[in-house]
Design an enzyme around this catalytic site. Structure first.
Site, PDB file in Angstrom:
ATOM      1  N   ASP A  78      39.769  29.451  38.410  1.00  0.00           N
ATOM      2  CA  ASP A  78      40.817  30.175  37.498  1.00  0.00           C
ATOM      3  C   ASP A  78      40.087  30.013  35.928  1.00  0.00           C
ATOM      4  O   ASP A  78      39.496  29.725  35.356  1.00  0.00           O
ATOM      5  CB  ASP A  78      42.224  29.574  36.824  1.00  0.00           C
ATOM      6  CG  ASP A  78      43.513  30.527  36.468  1.00  0.00           C
ATOM      7  OD1 ASP A  78      43.523  31.357  37.064  1.00  0.00           O
ATOM      8  OD2 ASP A  78      43.360  29.490  35.768  1.00  0.00           O
TER       9      ASP A  78
ATOM     10  N   GLU B 277      36.889  34.141  38.333  1.00  0.00           N
ATOM     11  CA  GLU B 277      37.976  34.365  38.227  1.00  0.00           C
ATOM     12  C   GLU B 277      36.947  34.824  37.130  1.00  0.00           C
ATOM     13  O   GLU B 277      37.645  34.044  35.612  1.00  0.00           O
ATOM     14  CB  GLU B 277      39.093  34.185  37.700  1.00  0.00           C
ATOM     15  CG  GLU B 277      40.007  35.687  36.461  1.00  0.00           C
ATOM     16  CD  GLU B 277      41.270  35.621  36.277  1.00  0.00           C
ATOM     17  OE1 GLU B 277      42.455  35.626  35.750  1.00  0.00           O
ATOM     18  OE2 GLU B 277      41.854  33.780  35.777  1.00  0.00           O
TER      19      GLU B 277
HETATM   20  C1  GLC Z   1      44.642  33.555  35.517  1.00  0.00           C
HETATM   21  C2  GLC Z   1      45.820  33.746  36.682  1.00  0.00           C
HETATM   22  C3  GLC Z   1      46.824  33.989  35.898  1.00  0.00           C
HETATM   23  C4  GLC Z   1      47.062  33.015  34.624  1.00  0.00           C
HETATM   24  C5  GLC Z   1      46.176  32.790  33.763  1.00  0.00           C
HETATM   25  C6  GLC Z   1      46.333  31.300  33.429  1.00  0.00           C
HETATM   26  O1  GLC Z   1      44.227  34.796  34.818  1.00  0.00           O
HETATM   27  O2  GLC Z   1      45.269  34.527  37.081  1.00  0.00           O
HETATM   28  O3  GLC Z   1      48.377  33.553  36.885  1.00  0.00           O
HETATM   29  O4  GLC Z   1      49.084  33.222  33.854  1.00  0.00           O
HETATM   30  O5  GLC Z   1      45.267  32.136  34.355  1.00  0.00           O
HETATM   31  O6  GLC Z   1      46.093  30.571  34.029  1.00  0.00           O
END
Ligand code: GLC
Length: 550
Positions: free
Chosen positions: A223, A282
């Site tokens: 993440d 991500e």
């Molecule tokens: C990422 C997740 C999202 C979350 C954010 C903070 O972007 O996909 O859902 O709110 O991180 O953890």
């Protein structure tokens, strides 16, 4: 297995299962509810695993189910190595893992290293400790600034804004005259950022990774992978809003050089296991920067989010595709494709112009885009419900729970509505058990939701579900026959003004008709199309095809 150390052109194509993988993203809260409380859980997922296996995918990625106050629907983790009772027990997780493996499905979990929950014991210990203590050094606790002499620390340490809206800082002890520190949270105040410049944080996360890898988990989705490190000294941003834009390209809060050392360490760890564990990030950065995270000794994959921001525009797709291809050539790893996830407006709605009236058009385009995606070189990720052609739901304001809505006025709830499994009259469209009196789904399912139900689509050969299942199966065959290989690149072009083409190799291409008129396909055999072809060799608007070249 081939590994090429540091050679930049060899990169991260490793010959492992994930080079050809299709991964199905499960958002456990909304997938299937096993105990009837209206919230999806591990028991529900276990019961529906055969459905996922029937899609022919290689694995699942589960968003967080670890203990959490659920401020950000689980992305505020208070125990990285547990299971929140809302979702079940560790025994159930072990059963899930075993069953998934027996069905041939790999299991990826979400790890959230940028921040934890304010309920995490280490943050609680930090709050209880004195300023300057080693406990506080696990996070970013900093003295504030003063608006006037004598008003000590009444202003936050810098002008950073939270991604969810409002200040990125909160007082450690609101109103205290003796403890005047603030702590950093790039998301909600319930999500304090870890201080990755403290080596103890890296050691802690290594133990978290080991815990899940030892259990047999096949990989991790990381993440906010480009976050973690912040600029030394935490300086002001040129403007307050500059920090907000999804963390994108803001050198103060993301994409710091030191972060790459973390992924080198994690890659080394992932390769100590047999089979190797997968790391997918991500990384919300433009392609050339994002590709640096998939160098040969870092992560294996990073999501190519670039298409998510584009409309139905062939020139834009071709140019972004070319950028991604250039990045692949530089660092080796093929893009990992995704058009949807739990943070993004559903593609049916995006491609349909954002309104209900555009739904039919949006559905045609979303089917075409998904077929195209499954034919591109690289792994593909499908978000639960995408295979059903679910549109974004306009969740009533009073039912919205996303912290981004409460703090920033944007809601992601519409992509997170519990799945419809059966057409009415079953309670909660089969999301909850048919027996007993299930509680209301945690987000309301809209009227007419049953028309998208799995059960209905399973009986319809023209359904989106049937299209996706067939495409995933054919993709597998093409890999087995050697038509697709891990070395494929993608050559992007637009023909006749609106036919988007990605030529994968000398044998195969993907074509999408993105204009208002039918277009002639390149010579070859059409292996699949999103909608039936009306005339041989021609593609109608908003249709896509896979072509085996003559
Ligand atoms: C990422 C997740 C999202 C979350 C954010 C903070 O972007 O996909 O859902 O709110 O991180 O953890």
């Amino acid at each position: 297995m081939t590994h090429d150390g540091g050679s930049p052109s060899a990169g991260s194509v490793t010959g492992d299962w994930w080079d050809s993988a299709v991964i199905y993203q499960v958002y456990p809260r909304s997938f299937a509810d096993g105990n009837g409380d209206g919230v999806g859980d591990l028991a529900g997922l276990i019961a529906r695993l055969p459905y996922i296996a029937s899609l022919g995918v290689d694995g699942i990625w589960m968003t967080p189910f670890q203990p959490s106050p659920q401020v950000d629907q689980g992305y505020d983790v208070s125990d990285y190595c547990g299971v929140d009772p809302l979702f079940g027990t560790m025994d159930e997780f072990d059963t899930l893992l075993e069953l998934a493996h027996s069905l041939g499905l790999r299991v990826l979990l979400d790890v959230v290293p940028n921040h934890c929950s304010s309920a995490h014991p280490l943050f609680q210990q930090a709050l209880a400790a004195r300023p300057g203590s080693p406990e506080r050094d696990m996070f970013h606790f900093v003295e504030g600034r003063s608006s006037a002499p004598g008003s000590a620390s009444d202003l936050p340490p810098n002008n950073w804004q939270s991604v969810f809206g409002g200040r990125a800082w909160s007082r450690a002890v609101p109103g205290s005259a003796t403890d005047t520190q603030w702590y950093l949270h790039l998301f909600s105040p319930g999500q304090p950022d870890w201080n990755w410049r403290n080596p103890a944080v890296g050691d802690y996360f290594e133990s978290v990774l080991r815990f899940w890898f030892d259990k047999g988990v096949d990989g991790l989705r990381i993440d906010v992978a480009h976050g973690l490190f912040k600029a030394d000294g935490l300086p002001d941003a040129p403007s307050a809003t500059a920090v907000v834009d999804g963390l994108r390209a803001n050198p103060l809060v993301s994409d710091q050089e030191d972060v790459h050392e973390v992924y080198r360490r994690w890659r080394t760890l992932a390769e100590k296991y047999q089979p190797h564990r997968l790391l997918v990030g991500e990384v919300n950065l433009e392609p050339a920067r994002a590709a640096r995270y998939t160098r040969a000794d870092e992560m294996h994959q990073a999501f190519a989010f670039a298409f998510v921001k584009l409309g139905w525009d062939p020139a834009a797709w071709a140019s972004v595709g070319a950028e991604l291809e250039a990045a692949r050539q530089l660092h080796g790893a093929a893009p990992s494709w995704a058009l949807e996830n739990h943070d993004i407006v559903r593609s049916v709605t995006r491609f349909g112009g954002g309104t209900k009236d555009g739904r039919e058009l949006g559905l045609r385009r979303s089917r075409a885009a998904l077929l195209a995606l499954l034919g591109l070189p690289g792994a593909a990720y499908i978000y639960q419900g995408q295979e059903l052609g679910l549109p974004e739901v306009d969740v009533p304001v009073e039912a919205r729970v996303d912290p981004m809505w409460t703090r920033g006025g944007i809601t992601r709830d519409g992509a997170r509505v519990p799945l419809p499994w059966t057409a009415p009259p079953e309670a909660n469209h089969g999301f909850s058990p048919a027996t007993g009196q299930p509680g209301n789904p945690w987000l309301p399912q809209p009227e007419g939701w049953g028309r998208y139900a799995v059960e209905t689509q399973q009986q319809n050969p023209g359904s989106t579900l049937a299209l996706v299942t067939a495409a995933v199966g054919l993709r597998r065959q093409l890999w087995d026959q050697g038509v697709f290989t891990a070395d494929d690149g993608g050559t992007w072009r637009v023909e006749d003004g609106n036919l988007l083409i990605c030529e994968r190799n000398a044998k195969f291409l993907v074509a999408v008709a993105m204009g208002t008129e039918a277009v002639r396909l390149p010579a070859g055999t059409v292996l699949a199309s999103a909608a039936p072809l009306e005339t041989d060799g021609w593609l109608q608007p908003d249709n896509a095809a896979w072509v085996l070249l003559d």
